[in-house]
Design a protein around this motif. Sequence first.
Motif, mmCIF file in Angstrom:
data_model
loop_
_atom_site.group_PDB
_atom_site.id
_atom_site.type_symbol
_atom_site.label_atom_id
_atom_site.label_comp_id
_atom_site.label_asym_id
_atom_site.label_seq_id
_atom_site.Cartn_x
_atom_site.Cartn_y
_atom_site.Cartn_z
ATOM 1 N N ARG A 180 25.759 32.781 44.091
ATOM 2 C CA ARG A 180 27.268 32.785 44.020
ATOM 3 C C ARG A 180 27.966 34.397 44.183
ATOM 4 O O ARG A 180 27.148 35.088 43.706
ATOM 5 C CB ARG A 180 27.839 31.849 43.009
ATOM 6 C CG ARG A 180 27.634 32.462 41.549
ATOM 7 C CD ARG A 180 28.114 31.458 40.407
ATOM 8 N NE ARG A 180 29.109 32.042 39.998
ATOM 9 C CZ ARG A 180 29.744 31.199 39.042
ATOM 10 N NH1 ARG A 180 29.478 29.852 38.504
ATOM 11 N NH2 ARG A 180 31.092 31.809 38.453
ATOM 12 N N LEU A 181 29.448 34.355 44.752
ATOM 13 C CA LEU A 181 29.751 35.626 44.988
ATOM 14 C C LEU A 181 31.366 35.400 44.560
ATOM 15 O O LEU A 181 31.747 34.442 44.849
ATOM 16 C CB LEU A 181 29.293 36.046 46.235
ATOM 17 C CG LEU A 181 30.182 37.336 46.659
ATOM 18 C CD1 LEU A 181 29.501 38.498 46.142
ATOM 19 C CD2 LEU A 181 30.045 37.489 48.298
ATOM 20 N N THR A 182 31.792 36.181 43.829
ATOM 21 C CA THR A 182 33.263 35.957 43.476
ATOM 22 C C THR A 182 33.966 37.308 44.030
ATOM 23 O O THR A 182 33.856 38.368 43.892
ATOM 24 C CB THR A 182 33.330 35.898 41.968
ATOM 25 O OG1 THR A 182 32.562 34.719 41.385
ATOM 26 C CG2 THR A 182 34.896 35.619 41.573
ATOM 27 N N GLY A 183 35.171 36.826 44.797
ATOM 28 C CA GLY A 183 36.227 37.980 45.193
ATOM 29 C C GLY A 183 37.457 37.572 44.395
ATOM 30 O O GLY A 183 37.653 36.385 44.115
ATOM 31 N N VAL A 184 38.179 38.649 44.325
ATOM 32 C CA VAL A 184 39.441 38.313 43.376
ATOM 33 C C VAL A 184 40.511 38.826 44.451
ATOM 34 O O VAL A 184 40.641 39.984 45.015
ATOM 35 C CB VAL A 184 39.557 39.402 42.572
ATOM 36 C CG1 VAL A 184 40.913 39.206 41.518
ATOM 37 C CG2 VAL A 184 38.514 38.963 41.291
ATOM 38 N N PHE A 185 41.596 37.903 44.416
ATOM 39 C CA PHE A 185 43.016 38.384 45.030
ATOM 40 C C PHE A 185 44.256 38.005 44.162
ATOM 41 O O PHE A 185 44.315 37.158 43.543
ATOM 42 C CB PHE A 185 43.146 37.470 46.399
ATOM 43 C CG PHE A 185 44.185 37.994 47.145
ATOM 44 C CD1 PHE A 185 44.199 39.231 47.817
ATOM 45 C CD2 PHE A 185 45.520 37.548 47.355
ATOM 46 C CE1 PHE A 185 45.163 39.806 48.801
ATOM 47 C CE2 PHE A 185 46.438 37.836 48.017
ATOM 48 C CZ PHE A 185 46.333 39.247 48.866
ATOM 49 N N GLU A 186 45.245 38.936 44.150
ATOM 50 C CA GLU A 186 46.524 38.818 43.420
ATOM 51 C C GLU A 186 47.761 39.283 44.277
ATOM 52 O O GLU A 186 47.646 40.139 45.205
ATOM 53 C CB GLU A 186 46.449 39.801 42.153
ATOM 54 C CG GLU A 186 47.612 39.778 41.301
ATOM 55 C CD GLU A 186 47.479 40.533 40.014
ATOM 56 O OE1 GLU A 186 48.434 40.488 39.295
ATOM 57 O OE2 GLU A 186 46.417 41.268 39.818
ATOM 58 N N ARG A 187 48.599 38.421 44.281
ATOM 59 C CA ARG A 187 50.104 38.658 44.893
ATOM 60 C C ARG A 187 50.969 39.163 43.828
ATOM 61 O O ARG A 187 51.216 38.579 42.720
ATOM 62 C CB ARG A 187 50.394 37.509 45.436
ATOM 63 C CG ARG A 187 49.826 37.593 46.820
ATOM 64 C CD ARG A 187 50.034 36.084 47.508
ATOM 65 N NE ARG A 187 51.610 36.153 48.047
ATOM 66 C CZ ARG A 187 52.357 35.296 48.148
ATOM 67 N NH1 ARG A 187 51.856 33.972 48.345
ATOM 68 N NH2 ARG A 187 53.575 35.354 48.603
#
Length: 187
Positions: A180-187
């Motif tokens: 698994r691999l985790t990416g982060v995004f926020e607005r």
Amino acid sequence: MTLLGRLLRNRRAGDTHLAWNLPNLQGPDQLTLTSRDFDDGGPLPLAQCAKHIGGADRSPQLAWTALPPATAQLLVVVEDVDVPLGKPAVHCVALADPSGGPLETGALTAKEPGPGVRVLRSTIGRGYHGPAPVKGHGPHHYVFQLFALSAPVPDSPSPERARPRTLLPVITGPVLARGRLTGVFER
């Protein structure tokens, strides 16, 4: 929308219901999943995000370490564990031919999937749907999960028609390896 995000700030699905935690998808964590588009735990580029927030809705490139020789099919699942719902939102489910190598950028697109890729139904629709969290809700973690299956997912009933929460629990294994691999995004 920022007000809504702040009001829902403490409501998150969590990782309890991730595909990763389903009993039938357990297996050795032998695969290292990587992307040239982002680092594990790092921010997802805008190109991988939804079009309506300025992104291109293109799935990131995904590569992995050597698969077990008996791998018959790959299962790719992308989930948002921070969505303010009871369970993570499934942003993509796909099956891939293990001999096809890495998935290039955009390979999980419903209209033009990469070679050897079958895009299935997600919570949102078919194919990859990039991040577009509610403004002000805080960072969202998108978990890209890869499962090396010892047998292909049966064509009956049709995996393309099944909802993810119906399909994922009935996939039989055993799972030979996973990563698994985790990416982060926020607005």
